[in-house]
Scaffold this active site. Structure first.
Site, PDB file in Angstrom:
ATOM      1  N   ASP A 127      58.367 -19.496 -31.946  1.00  0.00           N
ATOM      2  CA  ASP A 127      58.995 -18.928 -30.748  1.00  0.00           C
ATOM      3  C   ASP A 127      60.507 -19.146 -30.792  1.00  0.00           C
ATOM      4  O   ASP A 127      61.234 -18.698 -29.908  1.00  0.00           O
ATOM      5  CB  ASP A 127      58.357 -19.465 -29.452  1.00  0.00           C
ATOM      6  CG  ASP A 127      58.424 -20.964 -29.333  1.00  0.00           C
ATOM      7  OD1 ASP A 127      58.967 -21.615 -30.244  1.00  0.00           O
ATOM      8  OD2 ASP A 127      57.922 -21.499 -28.322  1.00  0.00           O
ATOM      9  N   SER A 128      60.987 -19.766 -31.877  1.00  0.00           N
ATOM     10  CA  SER A 128      62.431 -19.763 -32.159  1.00  0.00           C
ATOM     11  C   SER A 128      62.921 -18.328 -32.274  1.00  0.00           C
ATOM     12  O   SER A 128      64.124 -18.061 -32.153  1.00  0.00           O
ATOM     13  CB  SER A 128      62.730 -20.542 -33.449  1.00  0.00           C
ATOM     14  OG  SER A 128      61.885 -20.112 -34.504  1.00  0.00           O
TER      15      SER A 128
ATOM     16  N   GLU B 263      52.507 -26.770 -28.362  1.00  0.00           N
ATOM     17  CA  GLU B 263      53.447 -27.892 -28.325  1.00  0.00           C
ATOM     18  C   GLU B 263      52.996 -29.019 -27.403  1.00  0.00           C
ATOM     19  O   GLU B 263      52.366 -28.792 -26.390  1.00  0.00           O
ATOM     20  CB  GLU B 263      54.826 -27.394 -27.868  1.00  0.00           C
ATOM     21  CG  GLU B 263      55.515 -26.534 -28.899  1.00  0.00           C
ATOM     22  CD  GLU B 263      56.975 -26.241 -28.565  1.00  0.00           C
ATOM     23  OE1 GLU B 263      57.505 -26.761 -27.553  1.00  0.00           O
ATOM     24  OE2 GLU B 263      57.584 -25.467 -29.324  1.00  0.00           O
TER      25      GLU B 263
ATOM     26  N   LYS C 238      49.952 -22.122 -32.892  1.00  0.00           N
ATOM     27  CA  LYS C 238      50.592 -23.441 -32.720  1.00  0.00           C
ATOM     28  C   LYS C 238      50.882 -23.679 -31.244  1.00  0.00           C
ATOM     29  O   LYS C 238      51.318 -22.762 -30.542  1.00  0.00           O
ATOM     30  CB  LYS C 238      51.881 -23.530 -33.542  1.00  0.00           C
ATOM     31  CG  LYS C 238      52.586 -24.890 -33.401  1.00  0.00           C
ATOM     32  CD  LYS C 238      53.596 -25.136 -34.507  1.00  0.00           C
ATOM     33  CE  LYS C 238      54.932 -24.476 -34.306  1.00  0.00           C
ATOM     34  NZ  LYS C 238      55.645 -24.851 -33.076  1.00  0.00           N
TER      35      LYS C 238
ATOM     36  N   GLU D 213      58.738 -32.870 -35.037  1.00  0.00           N
ATOM     37  CA  GLU D 213      60.134 -32.409 -35.017  1.00  0.00           C
ATOM     38  C   GLU D 213      61.075 -33.461 -34.454  1.00  0.00           C
ATOM     39  O   GLU D 213      60.802 -34.067 -33.399  1.00  0.00           O
ATOM     40  CB  GLU D 213      60.235 -31.124 -34.171  1.00  0.00           C
ATOM     41  CG  GLU D 213      61.672 -30.613 -34.047  1.00  0.00           C
ATOM     42  CD  GLU D 213      61.806 -29.191 -33.524  1.00  0.00           C
ATOM     43  OE1 GLU D 213      60.773 -28.517 -33.290  1.00  0.00           O
ATOM     44  OE2 GLU D 213      62.959 -28.742 -33.355  1.00  0.00           O
TER      45      GLU D 213
END
Ligand code: KIV
Length: 298
Positions: free
Chosen positions: A51-52, A122, A120, A189
């Site tokens: 989603d970057s 988070e 994915k 991250e």
């Protein structure tokens, strides 16, 4: 959609085998068809439509606003350009957190409409329950701990996590909970290398680091960061392997300058016409004037 035989695809079992053999796993983001072809040609094992994309290709100022429909369009384009690497799609903020039913419905859209191999999600907390429900529904899941950009404001902004023993323990607890929930892979991250080292001995699934030191089973970087395409600031962990933005700006600037000077198009960029046909055309239109300032051709 170009779906290739599963035999030629990289599987989670193949990634687990790489981990067991101590071979590093290469993961990189991609957001479109040519990007997918490039990262596959370069030998990536896993491709993430992160989603970057919100920031790198859609111009939002964070990952939060990107929608399911936008991510589905980008993921489907990547799928069309990808053969062997495992394809993972980020579930966008607000599309999975509220309930197991919502998470399953969103993830099913990604799998059905884009051909992604996995999704994915988070953070730990309630995401662990969502991950468990997705796995139970037959959807492969990747967890993402440490700095979770979708909820960065609750983490004090885009900053490294786990810099105290308490904070590091929370990151490790989240990772273990996601592993227990059945995640097939974990992204960690922006944490100190020591946190990753402390975690690795407890992880059976492959761990992919981004700004998390060298001990992870593999690394992931954002395509636009590593190639120097994105104009925004880069995090400490980004290494630029190329300056494509510079090359792109100078290429377009040279084109602009040649259009203005008349150097482009040259003879080799121009279609020819047999001389007799050109002469017939010239004769046909000779002597015709302009009508209302526009040359009359009829
Ligand atoms: O959105 C993304 O690109 C990501 C990677 C940075 C792991 O989540």
């Amino acid at each position: 959609m170009s779906i290739h035989p599963s035999a030629s695809r990289i599987t989670f079992a193949a990634l687990a085998a790489k981990k067991a053999a101590g071979e590093k796993i290469v993961m990189v983001t991609a957001y479109d068809y040519p990007g997918a072809q490039i990262v596959e040609a370069a030998g990536s094992d896993v491709v993430l439509v992160g989603d970057s994309a919100a920031m790198t290709v859609l111009g939002y100022d964070s990952t939060v606003p990107v929608t399911v429909d936008e991510m589905i369009m980008l993921t489907a384009a990547v799928r069309r350009g990808l053969h062997a690497p495992l394809l993972v799609a980020d579930l966008p903020f607000g599309s999975y957190e509220a309930s197991d039913e919502i998470a399953i419905a969103t993830a099913q859209r990604f799998i059905k409409e884009t051909g992604a191999d996995a999704v994915k999600v988070e953070r730990g907390g309630t995401t662990v329950d969502r991950a468990r429900a997705l796995v139970a529904a037959g959807i492969p899941v990747i967890g993402h701990v440490g700095l979770a950009p979708q909820t960065a404001s609750s983490l004090g902004g885009y900053r490294a996590q786990g810099r105290t023993a308490d904070s590091a323990s929370r990151v490790i607890d989240d990772a273990l909970a996601l592993q227990d929930a059945g995640c097939a892979l974990l992204v960690i991250e922006a944490v100190p290398a020591a946190v990753t080292s402390a975690l690795m001995g407890h992880m059976e699934i492959p761990v992919i680091g981004i700004g998390a030191g060298a001990d992870a089973d593999g690394q992931v970087l954002v395509f636009h960061d590593l190639l120097g395409i994105y104009d925004g600031g880069a995090a400490r962990f980004v290494k630029r392997y190329a300056d494509l933005r510079g090359a792109m700006v100078s290429g377009v600037a040279e084109y602009a300058s040649e259009v203005r000077s008349g150097a482009y198009p040259a003879a080799e960029h121009t279609y020819g016409m047999p001389a007799d046909e050109a002469e017939r055309l010239a004769t046909r239109f000779a002597g015709r004037g302009r009508v209302g300032g526009v040359r009359s051709v009829g």
